[in-house]
Design an enzyme around this catalytic site. Structure first.
Site, PDB file in Angstrom:
ATOM      1  CD  GLU A 145      -3.164  -1.412   2.009  1.00 48.21           C
ATOM      2  OE1 GLU A 145      -2.820  -1.150   3.312  1.00 48.21           O
ATOM      3  OE2 GLU A 145      -4.352  -1.599   1.732  1.00 48.21           O
ATOM      4  CD  GLU A 153      -3.490  -7.354   3.499  1.00 49.51           C
ATOM      5  OE1 GLU A 153      -4.470  -6.897   3.900  1.00 49.51           O
ATOM      6  OE2 GLU A 153      -2.319  -6.764   3.405  1.00 49.51           O
TER       7      GLU A 153
HETATM    8  C1  GAL Z   1      -4.878  -3.853   4.515  1.00 48.47           C
HETATM    9  C2  GAL Z   1      -3.534  -3.859   4.917  1.00 48.47           C
HETATM   10  C3  GAL Z   1      -3.120  -4.190   6.185  1.00 48.47           C
HETATM   11  C4  GAL Z   1      -4.327  -4.243   7.156  1.00 48.47           C
HETATM   12  C5  GAL Z   1      -5.495  -4.673   6.640  1.00 48.47           C
HETATM   13  C6  GAL Z   1      -6.570  -4.539   7.528  1.00 48.47           C
HETATM   14  O1  GAL Z   1      -5.414  -3.163   3.499  1.00 48.47           O
HETATM   15  O2  GAL Z   1      -2.567  -4.340   3.897  1.00 48.47           O
HETATM   16  O3  GAL Z   1      -1.938  -3.960   6.766  1.00 48.47           O
HETATM   17  O4  GAL Z   1      -4.382  -2.861   7.317  1.00 48.47           O
HETATM   18  O5  GAL Z   1      -5.771  -3.958   5.454  1.00 48.47           O
HETATM   19  O6  GAL Z   1      -6.421  -5.144   8.840  1.00 48.47           O
END
Ligand code: GAL
Length: 963
Positions: free
Chosen positions: A405, A481
Site C-alpha cells: 500500500e 490478503e
Molecule cells: C490492508 C492492509 C493491512 C491491514 C488490513 C486491515 O489493507 O494491507 O496492513 O491494514 O488491510 O486489517
C-alpha cells in the site's frame, strides 16, 4: 529547522547489504542491558561521549514504550503527525542508548562490523564519541565498519534513536508505533580472506531430478563449495549439477548442508533445491502448482511488541504447520531473520515484503506520495536491496514483494527492475501495481467471491490499455490478503477455498492475519486485559482494527484458525454409500503415511471403531475405497432408534516437521441412519380453556414458568438481537450499509413486548405476545405454549415476523435467564456440532457428536466482546450447576449459546476483562442464526449464510436431571 533525521537519505557510513549467513567467523552479541535515557524531543541534550553511568537500564532488544517510557500508539493508515514530508513533529520521543563493547580476544586482523537488525525508526551511532554512521529502515539490517574505532579495551557505544523521522513516511504499516532497538545488535569479526557475501542458487530440474547449484561469492580468496552429503565439491562461480537430489517443498522440506569456504572462513548454509516459476499462467514450484494456503504475519508479541525471542518465532511456525498453513507473507517488512531459517526447516513458502508503506497518502489523494517522487529514489532502492540481499539464500523465500500500500510510481518501478535483475529466480509481487506493469503475479486484497471467480475464469474487467490487459489476464493471481480475521470471523473461508480449487489460475492467498496485536495489561481489578488503539490515550487512533488475527494475543488459536485448518486441509474425504472418496491436495506427497480411522456413533455413543487399510493416493489425485465389512457390521448391529453417524479421520501416521504423528489433518462425517421421525410434526395440543392456572403455581401470572428443573427462571423472551461482531459493524466490500446499522434501524436491539393474550389451563399455559421497537411498526408475534408432563415442561413456540422485512436476522429463537450460583462453572454437555463455536459460514472445523465443557470454556474470549459461542445442529443440551441438572431436548435440531452474561453485557463491554458474571445463566435457543462474513475489510456474509426465516416453530422439552 530541519533535523538530520529529516533528511531523505539512505544510511550514511553503512556497508553494502549482504546475505545473512552462519559463519565460523567471530560474532559477539550485544543484546542485554544497556544504559538508557529518554527524552520527549529530538534534542535530548545527551553527549554521545557520556557513558550514562547513572542512567536507567533497558533491555535490548525491546521497545521503550513497553518498558515504561512514552506510550504505544496505534493507527492503521493515518499518519499520527501532519503530512509534511520529510518533516516530523518536534515532540519526537528519543532514546539514548549506551553500552561498553569489548573486542573479544583472538579477533585478529580483518575488519570489525557492528550489525543492527532492527531499530525503529532512525538512529545515529558513535563509538567513544566519534561518529560511526546513521540509518533508518526499521526492519532492515544495517552494518557499520568500526575497525578503526575499537581500541581493544572498553569502548563506549552510543546510539541515539528518534521515534519519528523522514523514514516514518515510508513506514506507515497498520500496526503499533513502537520505537527503539528492537532486534539484535552484534559485533562481527570479518577475517582477512573471508567471504564478504555469498549468493547461493539451488534450482531443481523436475525433468531429470537433478539439482543445479551455483554459488557466487565476494572474497579476495578462492572459494570452494562442498555438499558433503552427496559427495559434491566445486568452486564458486560455476554451476554444479547434482544428480538425483530430493527437492525441497513446504510439504517435504529437505535441506542439504552446503559449505562455502576460503582458508579464512567457512559459511555453512542449509539449502533446499527448488525452482519457482510462472509458466503458462500458473505459479509452479518444481513444476507442480504452487497454491498458497497462507497467512499474513507480523512480528508481534503481546508483551514485547516486535521484539521476539527465538522460542516465540518457533511457536508461530509450529502453530502454522499444525493448522495446515503452508505459506506466510511477511507483512509488511522482512521478519526477524531467524524466522526464515525456521521456514526453511519446517517447510513454509514465504513471500518476503520490503519494509515500505505510504498508505496515509491515500487520504490526501496520494499527493506527494514518496513512491513517485525521485527525491526518494535512493531510499526506496536501498530498502529493496537490503530486503533482497539479506534473505536471498533462504530456500523458503519464493517471492519478493515491493512493499504494501504505497501507491504506484517511478521508485517502485525502479525497485521492480532492480529486483528482477538481481534475482531472476523469484517472481515479484506488489498488489498496488494494479496493471501489473512490473510484477510477475496479479495480486488482489479482499476480493469478493464473485470477483475471485471472475478472475479465476480470466474474466475480470478489462484494463484500458489492451496490451497490459492481455498480459495481466495471462498471469497467475493470488490474494495477498483475504478473509479479515477481526473479532468473530472470518466467515466464508470454505467458499474462498472452493473457488481457488476450481481454477488453475488462482494461486491461493494469505488470510489477514496471523495474530491479534493486543498489548497485555491489567484491568482495574488486576484482571488480564489486552489493549488496543485508544487505550493509551492516543488522540488519533484506529481502535480495535489492530485486533484482527487468527490467534488471540496470548497466542491461543481462535475458532477462525481451526476453521482455516479444516478448510485448507491437505486431504479431503467424502463418504458416499459404502465408499470413501479421498482427495490428496498435496502437490508432492502421497497419502501413504496417512492414518485413516473410522468411528461409528449412535447419538454420540461410540458403537465401534477401527482403522482403514493403507490408502495410497498420489499427489493432486483422487481415489475411492470401499469401507471395510466391519463398518457395515457395526451399522447393522447398532441398536434401533437414534441417529447413527460415521466419522472418518485422516491423521499423520508419522511425525513431520512441527507436527506429531496422530495429528488430525481432516475429518468427514455422514449420518448413516436418521432418528425416528421427530415430534416436530406433532400438532400443538389444543388451546386450553381459559381457566385459572392449576399447575401447582409453576407459572407466574404472565404464563412464564417459575423454574425449569432445578433453576429458577429470571426471564423468558424472544431472542433476535446479538452483540454485534466487528464484522457486523462494517458494510463490507460491495455493500453500502453494515448489518449492525440495518439491524438497529429495524429495532432489533431494543425490542419490547406486550401480552396479547394469556390462557391458563389445567396442564398447559399459553402466552401470545407482540414484540416491537419504539417508532417502528413491524416486529414479531410470538406464541409460547407450555405444557406440563410429569416433572418436565414442554415449550412449543411459534414466531412470526410481522411487517415488511427484507433483511436477515441476527438470530431467531428464545432466551432464558436461569438463576445459578456459579454460572461460569456450570457444566454444558450437548449432542451436536462442536466442540468449537459454529455459524452458517464457519462450521468446517466442528463435528457432530457429544461435547462437554464448562460454560466459561464455551465462551470465546474475543478481545473486544461480541457475539460468540454459538453451537449448531444441537439435538439436546444438558446444563449442570450447583442447583442440579436440566436437559433441554429439541423437537428439531437447534442453535444454542449458553453464557454467564447477557447480550447487553456483551455488547456494552469494550474489553473481555469487563465482563462479569451476575448469577444468571443465559440460554439462547434459536431456529437459526446469521453467519459471520469478513465485512470489517472483506465481503459481507453471503446470502447462503444469512438467516431469513419469516415464521418458525420450535419445540423443547425441559427435563430435570440429577446434578
Ligand atoms: C490492508 C492492509 C493491512 C491491514 C488490513 C486491515 O489493507 O494491507 O496492513 O491494514 O488491510 O486489517
Amino acid at each position: 529547522m530541519t533535523g538530520v533525521h529529516e533528511i531523505i537519505s539512505p544510511p550514511v557510513g553503512a556497508q553494502p547489504p549482504r546475505a545473512r549467513t552462519r559463519s565460523d567467523a567471530g560474532e559477539l552479541s550485544l543484546d542485554g542491558r544497556w544504559r538508557f535515557a529518554w527524552s520527549p524531543t529530538a534534542l535530548s541534550g545527551k553527549d554521545p561521549a557520556d557513558p550514562g553511568d547513572t542512567w536507567d537500564e533497558i533491555q535490548v532488544p525491546g521497545h521503550w514504550q513497553l518498558c515504561g517510557y512514552g506510550a504505544p500508539a496505534y493507527t492503521n493508515l493515518r499518519y499520527p503527525f501532519p503530512i509534511d514530508p520529510p518533516h516530523v513533529p518536534e515532540a519526537n520521543p528519543t532514546g539514548e542508548y549506551r553500552r561498553i563493547v569489548r573486542r573479544p580476544p583472538g579477533w585478529d586482523g580483518g575488519r570489525l562490523l557492528l550489525r543492527f537488525d532492527g531499530v525503529d525508526s532512525w538512529f545515529e551511532v558513535w563509538l567513544n564519541g566519534s561518529p560511526v554512521g546513521r540509518a533508518s529502515g526499521s526492519r532492515l539490517t544495517v552494518e557499520f565498519d568500526v575497525t578503526e574505532l575499537l581500541t581493544g579495551g572498553d569502548d563506549l557505544l552510543a546510539v541515539r534513536v528518534h521515534q519519528w523521522s523522514f523514514a516514518s513516511y515510508v513506514e506507515d504499516q497498520d500496526q503499533w508505533w513502537l520505537s527503539g532497538i528492537f532486534r539484535s545488535v552484534a559485533l562481527l569479526h570479518r577475517p582477512a580472506g573471508g567471504i564478504d557475501d555469498v549468493h547461493i542458487v539451488a534450482d531443481y530440474d523436475q525433468h531429470t531430478g537433478d539439482g543445479l547449484l551455483r554459488v557466487e561469492a565476494r572474497s579476495g580468496e578462492p572459494v570452494t563449495v562442498e555438499l558433503a552429503e552427496l559427495g559434491v565439491r566445486g568452486v564458486a562461480g560455476e554451476t554444479i549439477r547434482v544428480p538425483s537430489v530430493e527437492p525441497w517443498s513446504a510439504e517435504l522440506p529437505r535441506l542439504y548442508r552446503v559449505l562455502v569456504a576460503t582458508g579464512a572462513e567457512t559459511i555453512s548454509a542449509d539449502i533446499g533445491f527448488r525452482t519457482v516459476r510462472v509458466d503458462g499462467g500458473r505459479l509452479l514450484l518444481n513444476g507442480a502448482p504452487l497454491v498458497f494456503r497462507g497467512v499474513n504475519r507480523h512480528d508481534f508479541d503481546a508483551r514485547s511488541g516486535r521484539a521476539l525471542t527465538r522460542d516465540a518465532l518457533e511457536r508461530d511456525v509450529i502453530g502454522m504447520k499444525r493448522h495446515n498453513v503452508n505459506a506466510v507473507r511477511t507483512s509488511h517488512y522482512p521478519p526477524d531473520p531467524y524466522f526464515l531459517e525456521l521456514c526453511d526447516r519446517y517447510g513454509l513458502y514465504v513471500l518476503v515484503e520490503c519494509d515500505l508503506e505510504t498508505h496515509g497518502f491515500s487520504l490526501v489523494d496520494w499527493r506527494g506520495n514518496p513512491s513517485d517522487d525521485p527525491a526518494w529514489g535512493e531510499v526506496y532502492l536501498d530498502r529493496m536491496r537490503r530486503t533482497v540481499e539479506r534473505d536471498k539464500n533462504s530456500t523458503s523465500v519464493v517471492m519478493w514483494s515491493l512493499g504494501n500500500e504505497a501507491g504506484w510510481g517511478v521508485n517502485l518501478a525502479a525497485n521492480a527492475r532492480w529486483t528482477s535483475d538481481r534475482d531472476p529466480s523469484r517472481p515479484i509481487h506488489y498488489e498496488q501495481d494494479v496493471e501489473c506493469e512490473a510484477v510477475d503475479v496479479y495480486s488482489r486484497m479482499y476480493p469478493t467471491f464473485d470477483e475471485l471467480d471472475a478472475i479465476g475464469r480470466h474474466d475480470e474487467p478489462a484494463l484500458a490499455d489492451p496490451a497490459r490487459d492481455v498480459r495481466r489476464r495471462g498471469l497467475p493471481m493470488l490474494m495477498c490478503e483475504y478473509a479479515h480475521a477481526m473479532g468473530n470471523g472470518p466467515g466464508g473461508l470454505a467458499d474462498y477455498e472452493a473457488i481457488v480449487d476450481a481454477y488453475p489460475r488462482l494461486a491461493g492467498g494469505f488470510v489477514w492475519e496471523w495474530t491479534d496485536h493486543g498489548l497485555a495489561g491489567e484491568g482495574p481489578d488486576g484482571r488480564r486485559t489486552y489493549r488496543y488503539g485508544g487505550d493509551f490515550g492516543e488522540p488519533v487512533h484506529d481502535g480495535s482494527f489492530v485486533i484482527d488475527g487468527l490467534l488471540f494475543p496470548d497466542r491461543t488459536p481462535s475458532p477462525g484458525l481451526s476453521e482455516l485448518a479444516a478448510v485448507v486441509a491437505p486431504v479431503r474425504m467424502r463418504l458416499d454409500g459404502d465408499q470413501l472418496r479421498v482427495r490428496n491436495r498435496w502437490s508432492f506427497s502421497t497419502t501413504e503415511e496417512v492414518d485413516f480411522r473410522w468411528l461409528l456413533e449412535l447419538d454420540g455413543e461410540v458403537m465401534d471403531a477401527g482403522r482403514l487399510d493403507r490408502i495410497v493416493v498420489g499427489p493432486l489425485s483422487e481415489s475411492r475405497v470401499t469401507l471395510p465389512p466391519a463398518v457395515r457390521r457395526a451399522e447393522r448391529d447398532a441398536p434401533a432408534g437414534g441417529e447413527l453417524w460415521l466419522t472418518v479421520t485422516a491423521a499423520t501416521g508419522s511425525a513431520r516437521p512441527g507436527v506429531d504423528a496422530g495429528h488430525v489433518l481432516a475429518r468427514t462425517q455422514q449420518r448413516r441412519r436418521a432418528a425416528a421421525p421427530s415430534r416436530e410434526a406433532e400438532p400443538l395440543p389444543p388451546a386450553a380453556e381459559p381457566r385459572p392456572a392449576t399447575l401447582d403455581g409453576r407459572f407466574d401470572h404472565a404464563a412464564r414458568p417459575k423454574a425449569l428443573g432445578p433453576f429458577a427462571v429470571a426471564q423468558v423472551g424472544l431472542d433476535v438481537w446479538r452483540a454485534p461482531t466487528e464484522n457486523d459493524r462494517y458494510p463490507g466490500r460491495g455493500a453500502q450499509v453494515s448489518l449492525e446499522t440495518r439491524w438497529r434501524a429495524a429495532g432489533f436491539d431494543r425490542l419490547v413486548d406486550r401480552t396479547v393474550e394469556v390462557q391458563l389451563g389445567e396442564a398447559s399455559v399459553r402466552r401470545v405476545a407482540r414484540y416491537g421497537s419504539p417508532g417502528i411498526d413491524s416486529g414479531f408475534d410470538v406464541d409460547c405454549h407450555w405444557t406440563a408432563r410429569d416433572d418436565r415442561l414442554r415449550l412449543d413456540v411459534v414466531i412470526e415476523r410481522r411487517g415488511e422485512w427484507r433483511l436477515p436476522l441476527p438470530r431467531l429463537g428464545v432466551v432464558l435467564a436461569l438463576r445459578c450460583a456459579d454460572p461460569g462453572a456450570a457444566e454444558l454437555e450437548w449432542l451436536g456440532l462442536g466442540p468449537g463455536e459454529s455459524y452458517p459460514d464457519s462450521r468446517s472445523a466442528n463435528w457432530y457428536g457429544r461435547h462437554r465443557m464448562t460454560v466459561r470454556d464455551a465462551q470465546v474470549p474475543y478481545v473486544v466482546p461480541q457475539e460468540n459461542g454459538n453451537r449448531s445442529d444441537v439435538r439436546w443440551l444438558r446444563l449442570t450447576g450447583p442447583e442440579g441438572g436440566l436437559r433441554i431436548e429439541g423437537a428439531q435440531p437447534f442453535e444454542v449459546a449458553v453464557r454467564p452474561w447477557s447480550t447487553e453485557q456483551l455488547e456494552r463491554a469494550r474489553h473481555a476483562a469487563e465482563l462479569d458474571e451476575t448469577g444468571l445463566l443465559w440460554v439462547h435457543l434459536a431456529a437459526g442464526v446469521t453467519g459471520l462474513g469478513s465485512a470489517s475489510c472483506g465481503p459481507p456474509v453471503r446470502s447462503s449464510g444469512q438467516y431469513r426465516a419469516a415464521r418458525v416453530r420450535l419445540g423443547f422439552d425441559f427435563v430435570p436431571e440429577a446434578g
